[in-house]
Design an enzyme around this catalytic site. Structure first.
Site, short mmCIF file in Angstrom:
data_model
loop_
_atom_site.label_atom_id
_atom_site.label_comp_id
_atom_site.label_asym_id
_atom_site.label_seq_id
_atom_site.Cartn_x
_atom_site.Cartn_y
_atom_site.Cartn_z
N ARG A 49 49.05 -78.45 6.48
CA ARG A 49 48.21 -79.07 5.43
C ARG A 49 48.57 -80.37 5.03
O ARG A 49 49.91 -80.95 5.46
CB ARG A 49 48.02 -78.21 4.52
CG ARG A 49 49.55 -77.90 3.78
CD ARG A 49 49.35 -77.44 2.33
NE ARG A 49 48.99 -78.73 1.71
CZ ARG A 49 49.77 -79.76 1.19
NH1 ARG A 49 51.17 -79.62 1.54
NH2 ARG A 49 49.28 -80.63 0.49
N GLY A 50 48.01 -81.20 4.39
CA GLY A 50 47.99 -82.79 3.82
C GLY A 50 47.46 -83.54 4.88
O GLY A 50 47.50 -83.36 6.26
N ALA A 51 46.88 -84.55 4.51
CA ALA A 51 46.12 -85.52 5.49
C ALA A 51 46.82 -85.94 6.68
O ALA A 51 46.31 -85.91 7.80
CB ALA A 51 45.60 -86.49 4.56
N ARG A 86 39.14 -79.37 10.07
CA ARG A 86 38.89 -79.79 8.50
C ARG A 86 38.03 -80.92 8.43
O ARG A 86 38.27 -81.98 8.92
CB ARG A 86 40.32 -79.68 7.73
CG ARG A 86 40.63 -78.46 7.69
CD ARG A 86 42.05 -78.46 6.63
NE ARG A 86 41.58 -78.30 5.32
CZ ARG A 86 42.24 -78.42 4.16
NH1 ARG A 86 43.72 -78.83 4.37
NH2 ARG A 86 42.13 -78.33 2.81
N GLN A 185 49.28 -75.60 -4.45
CA GLN A 185 50.30 -76.68 -3.92
C GLN A 185 51.28 -77.25 -4.64
O GLN A 185 52.32 -77.52 -4.13
CB GLN A 185 49.22 -77.83 -2.81
CG GLN A 185 48.58 -77.04 -1.71
CD GLN A 185 47.30 -76.62 -2.14
OE1 GLN A 185 46.99 -76.55 -3.09
NE2 GLN A 185 46.30 -76.93 -1.16
N ASP A 226 43.04 -88.11 0.61
CA ASP A 226 42.42 -87.35 2.03
C ASP A 226 41.55 -88.33 2.61
O ASP A 226 41.19 -88.44 4.01
CB ASP A 226 41.77 -86.09 1.84
CG ASP A 226 42.97 -85.25 1.50
OD1 ASP A 226 43.32 -85.20 0.36
OD2 ASP A 226 43.41 -84.76 2.38
N ASN A 236 40.66 -86.80 -2.97
CA ASN A 236 41.86 -86.02 -2.93
C ASN A 236 41.61 -84.86 -3.37
O ASN A 236 40.30 -84.21 -3.76
CB ASN A 236 42.71 -86.83 -3.92
CG ASN A 236 44.03 -86.28 -3.52
OD1 ASN A 236 44.67 -86.03 -2.62
ND2 ASN A 236 44.97 -86.28 -4.73
N LYS A 237 42.79 -83.87 -3.50
CA LYS A 237 42.55 -82.30 -4.04
C LYS A 237 41.86 -82.36 -5.11
O LYS A 237 41.94 -83.00 -6.04
CB LYS A 237 43.82 -81.87 -4.02
CG LYS A 237 44.03 -80.41 -4.55
CD LYS A 237 43.34 -79.51 -3.68
CE LYS A 237 43.72 -79.54 -2.37
NZ LYS A 237 42.96 -78.75 -1.17
#
Ligand code: MRU
Length: 329
Positions: A49-51, A86, A185, A226, A236-237
């Site tokens: 995970r994570g851009a 994604r 997270q 992101d 973003n999240k």
């Protein structure tokens, strides 16, 4: 020498392994990526995970397949499948767009291109950390959301990379860590990374952030991204927008930290950023535990978009940006 080792990803001689981020902080479990379907599942379920890391894993897996002798057409199809794993983080699309033109040049070239993208991300993280360092004053209390350190990148991270750089510089940063519901997270990964780096921090539920601002306990908000649209609107999240509104209300600077691979100059603004709609079970359950009746209707967007006018600046590998005009290609 093809070995590349990041905190949560390892590539060597045509094999890709990832540290399962779903199992952290409890278990350090490395998995070997077995197939395209396996990789898609690992990305969708946030094991990877994570851009930045999603994009790096995708291009390295194309190198794995090229070394196995997969035909050009199948490589191209795989690239297309991975692209759809994604929707919000544009790093995935950006990195695939950069490797696609070499897919017809043989396994060695594909691998070299993938490794170069890994190396680039590592260097981008270092550049972001240097560019962000001047923002951090001694003893600053920094609020962050989600996880932006070594786990989601090839290097030291973005927002968290700046914070650990400040720690190395002796500035003694203190971090307020949003737990980051629903997949935690912040609690599972950021608290874990800050502990390992020896950075002072406290964890709070996301909804406690407002009272921290009201009490004057936040000097700076620093988060990742992101996708940054051409006008500076930034995804973003989910929960990030709430922090930006609070920061504006209480007069606290709000900065985004991201590499240029997160910029999407073809995307005009907030309305054009695809926001991932995630399964309601993430809200209704915590592991095996049922938190709400199983058939409860939910709203579970993975991300939200902060409008550019709530953002004080973007810390990038190209320096600190305060005019979003810089994002137009
Ligand atoms: O759903 P996730 O955990 O992949 O979301 C990650 C984030 O929103 C991060 O802030 C972003 O990708 C930057 S990671 C350096």
């Amino acid at each position: 020498m093809t070995l590349r080792q990041a905190t949560a990803l390892r590539y060597q001689d045509g094999q890709l392994q990832i540290l399962d981020q779903r199992a952290l902080p409890g278990r350090q479990q490395w998995l070997t990526v077995q197939s395209t379907e396996h990789l898609v599942e690992l990305i969708k379920s946030l094991a990877i995970r994570g851009a930045p890391l999603i994009g790096i894993a995708a291009v390295l897996y194309l190198a794995v397949l090229a070394r196995q002798g997969l035909a050009l057409e199948a490589l191209r199809q795989t690239s297309q499948v991975l692209r759809q794993s994604r929707p919000t983080a544009v790093n995935l699309m950006n990195l695939l767009d950069r490797i696609n033109p070499v897919l017809d040049q043989g396994a060695e070239q594909v691998e070299a291109a993938a490794l170069a993208l890994f190396d680039e991300d590592l260097a981008l993280c270092d550049a972001i950390a240097e560019a962000g360092l001047p923002l951090i004053k001694p003893g600053m209390r920094i609020l962050t959301h989600c996880n932006t350190g070594g786990l989601p990148t090839a290097g030291r991270g973005t927002a968290l990379g700046i914070i650990t750089r400040a720690q190395e510089a002796g500035l003694g940063p203190f971090v307020w860590v949003d737990e980051t519901r629903p997949l935690l997270q912040g609690a599972r990964l950021t608290a874990y990374e800050l502990k390992a780096a020896g950075v002072a921090h406290r964890l709070q539920v996301d909804s406690a952030a407002a009272s921290l601002f009201a009490d004057g306990q936040v000097d700076l908000v620093l988060v990742g991204a992101d996708r940054i649209a051409a006008n500076g609107d930034t995804a973003n999240k989910v929960g990030t927008l709430m922090l930006a509104v609070l920061a504006k209300h209480y007069g606290v600077p709000f900065y985004i930290a991201a590499p240029w691979t997160t910029v999407d100059p073809a995307c005009p603004g907030a309305g054009a950023i695809p926001i991932e709609d995630r399964d309601g079970s993430e809200v209704c359950q915590l592991g095996e535990q049922q938190l709400a009746p199983a058939d409860t209707q939910t709203y579970n967007p993975g991300f939200d978009v902060t409008p550019a006018d709530l953002i004080s600046g973007w810390v990038t590998d190209r320096g600190l940006i305060t005019d979003p005009g810089a994002f137009i290609a």
